[in-house]
Write an enzyme that holds these catalytic residues in place. Structure first.
Site, PDB file in Angstrom:
ATOM      1  N   TYR A  31       0.867  -1.182   0.000  1.00 14.73           N
ATOM      2  CA  TYR A  31       0.000   0.000   0.000  1.00 14.73           C
ATOM      3  C   TYR A  31       0.905   1.233   0.000  1.00 14.73           C
ATOM      4  O   TYR A  31       0.892   2.069   0.894  1.00 14.73           O
ATOM      5  CB  TYR A  31      -0.984   0.006   1.170  1.00 14.73           C
ATOM      6  CG  TYR A  31      -2.286   0.670   0.755  1.00 14.73           C
ATOM      7  CD1 TYR A  31      -3.155   0.028  -0.126  1.00 14.73           C
ATOM      8  CD2 TYR A  31      -2.611   1.940   1.175  1.00 14.73           C
ATOM      9  CE1 TYR A  31      -4.313   0.640  -0.560  1.00 14.73           C
ATOM     10  CE2 TYR A  31      -3.765   2.569   0.746  1.00 14.73           C
ATOM     11  CZ  TYR A  31      -4.603   1.913  -0.120  1.00 14.73           C
ATOM     12  OH  TYR A  31      -5.754   2.520  -0.552  1.00 14.73           O
ATOM     13  N   GLU A  34       4.672   7.817  -0.703  1.00 16.85           N
ATOM     14  CA  GLU A  34       5.959   8.492  -0.943  1.00 16.85           C
ATOM     15  C   GLU A  34       7.033   8.115   0.080  1.00 16.85           C
ATOM     16  O   GLU A  34       8.221   8.195  -0.209  1.00 16.85           O
ATOM     17  CB  GLU A  34       5.774  10.022  -0.938  1.00 16.85           C
ATOM     18  CG  GLU A  34       5.033  10.566  -2.144  1.00 16.85           C
ATOM     19  CD  GLU A  34       5.778  10.316  -3.448  1.00 16.85           C
ATOM     20  OE1 GLU A  34       7.012  10.304  -3.451  1.00 16.85           O
ATOM     21  OE2 GLU A  34       5.090  10.097  -4.468  1.00 16.85           O
ATOM     22  N   HIS A  36       7.580   5.071   1.331  1.00 13.09           N
ATOM     23  CA  HIS A  36       8.211   3.857   0.793  1.00 13.09           C
ATOM     24  C   HIS A  36       9.103   4.208  -0.409  1.00 13.09           C
ATOM     25  O   HIS A  36      10.213   3.697  -0.553  1.00 13.09           O
ATOM     26  CB  HIS A  36       7.153   2.865   0.312  1.00 13.09           C
ATOM     27  CG  HIS A  36       6.217   2.368   1.384  1.00 13.09           C
ATOM     28  ND1 HIS A  36       4.880   2.650   1.388  1.00 13.09           N
ATOM     29  CD2 HIS A  36       6.433   1.589   2.478  1.00 13.09           C
ATOM     30  CE1 HIS A  36       4.296   2.068   2.425  1.00 13.09           C
ATOM     31  NE2 HIS A  36       5.223   1.414   3.112  1.00 13.09           N
ATOM     32  N   GLY A 147      12.764   3.173   7.195  1.00 13.97           N
ATOM     33  CA  GLY A 147      12.359   4.546   7.489  1.00 13.97           C
ATOM     34  C   GLY A 147      12.420   4.848   8.983  1.00 13.97           C
ATOM     35  O   GLY A 147      12.060   4.000   9.813  1.00 13.97           O
ATOM     36  N   SER A 185       1.656   7.216   6.075  1.00 14.20           N
ATOM     37  CA  SER A 185       1.493   5.856   6.589  1.00 14.20           C
ATOM     38  C   SER A 185       0.389   5.172   5.796  1.00 14.20           C
ATOM     39  O   SER A 185      -0.599   5.822   5.420  1.00 14.20           O
ATOM     40  CB  SER A 185       1.084   5.917   8.069  1.00 14.20           C
ATOM     41  OG  SER A 185       0.561   4.661   8.472  1.00 14.20           O
TER      42      SER A 185
END
Ligand code: AMP
Length: 286
Positions: A31, A34, A36, A147, A185
């Site tokens: 899903y 930006e 990722h 991240g 998220s």
């Protein structure tokens, strides 16, 4: 971009690569947003071949958590991954990753996993460390990209890599935010319009905290936490899971705010959605 569901197919393709090729791995649960894709961008700068995995790992979800309703859209993800320059997309099924109930797990113990999300999500980091170990063994990357939105996860993986001598460089990447500040998220999609509005208090109050830390306006970690609690509780829909100020990456209590880096981390529920956010404060710069 090549797509793989089976471990053996991915490994054959990786073995066919000319030697030496620097491999970067970007593990995700899909899903994509930006946040990722920023990991992919970083991986492309540092590596010759970028592998992204998409796997919603049941081991890291508690019994009452959102495994079943976790958002999924593989075809959209594949499009975004390809546009971002991913070379190999690995999206195994649950059966492929766990053909039998797994009896070997990787547990990073101690304060690092007992604090923050480790306290509110028992077993979560064992699930994460186990699946990341599997992915590391399957892909054998030179570098892996994570991240700092999940700063505790970065600390746990770095500890695991050090303790178990994985020959892999862990590359922490900055938090990517929506234009109004909300940390990106996959779970943001669960938020109602009103919850989405009120959720802005997380980034707003963390940015205010950053400014106050830079101006030396707090005497103690308790004061930081109190300030944040008050600001977050100003939003009627916000239900605090935790607000903590800890050393980073060891996640120990901070007796002196000048001992840096420090992590100021929050987890807050809005309705059924649990959001996390943080700032990492290091020598006056965040
Ligand atoms: P997830 O799909 O949520 O498991 O996340 C996969 C990877 O993307 C993890 O390393 C996350 O920390 C990272 N990530 C998720 N959201 C963001 C964000 N807003 N900014 C930067 N990295 C992120």
């Amino acid at each position: 971009m090549k797509r793989f569901i089976q471990i053996k197919d991915l490994q054959s393709a990786l073995h066919l690569q000319p030697n030496p090729v620097k491999i970067g791995l970007v593990p995700t649960m899909g899903y994509l947003h930006e946040g990722h894709l920023s990991l992919v961008k970083r991986a492309k700068k540092m590596c010759d071949l970028v592998v992204m995995s998409i796997f919603v790992n049941p081991l890291q979800f508690g019994a009452n958590e959102d495994l079943d309703r976790y958002p999924r859209d593989l075809e959209r993800d594949a499009r975004l991954a390809e546009e971002a320059g991913v070379d190999f997309l690995f999206h195994p099924t649950g059966e492929e990753m766990y053909p039998e109930p797994i009896v070997t797990q990787v547990e990073v113990s101690g304060g690092i996993t007992e604090q923050l999300c480790g306290a509110s999500r028992p077993g979560h980091f064992t699930g994460v460390a186990t699946v990341v170990s599997k992915l590391f063994h399957i892909v054998r990357p030179d570098c892996a990209f994570f991240g700092l939105k999940d700063a505790q996860q970065v600390a746990v993986i770095q500890q695991m890599v050090k303790d178990l001598n994985f020959p892999i460089t862990i590359v922490p990447c900055d938090i990517i935010r929506e234009p109004d500040g909300l940390a990106m998220s996959s779970r943001n999609i669960y938020l109602s319009e009103e919850e989405r509005k009120q959720a802005l208090i997380l980034s707003q109050s963390l940015f205010e905290t950053k400014q106050k830390l830079q101006s030396d306006l707090f005497q103690s970690a308790d004061q930081v936490n109190q300030f944040l609690r008050q600001r977050i509780e100003s939003q009627p829909l916000a239900e605090i899971d935790y607000v903590e100020t800890l050393s980073y990456p060891r996640l120990e209590p901070v007796s002196d705010l000048k001992q840096q880096p420090i992590l100021v981390a929050v987890a807050v529920r809005f309705g059924t959605t649990r959001l996390i956010d943080n700032i990492l404060f290091d020598n006056g710069s965040v």
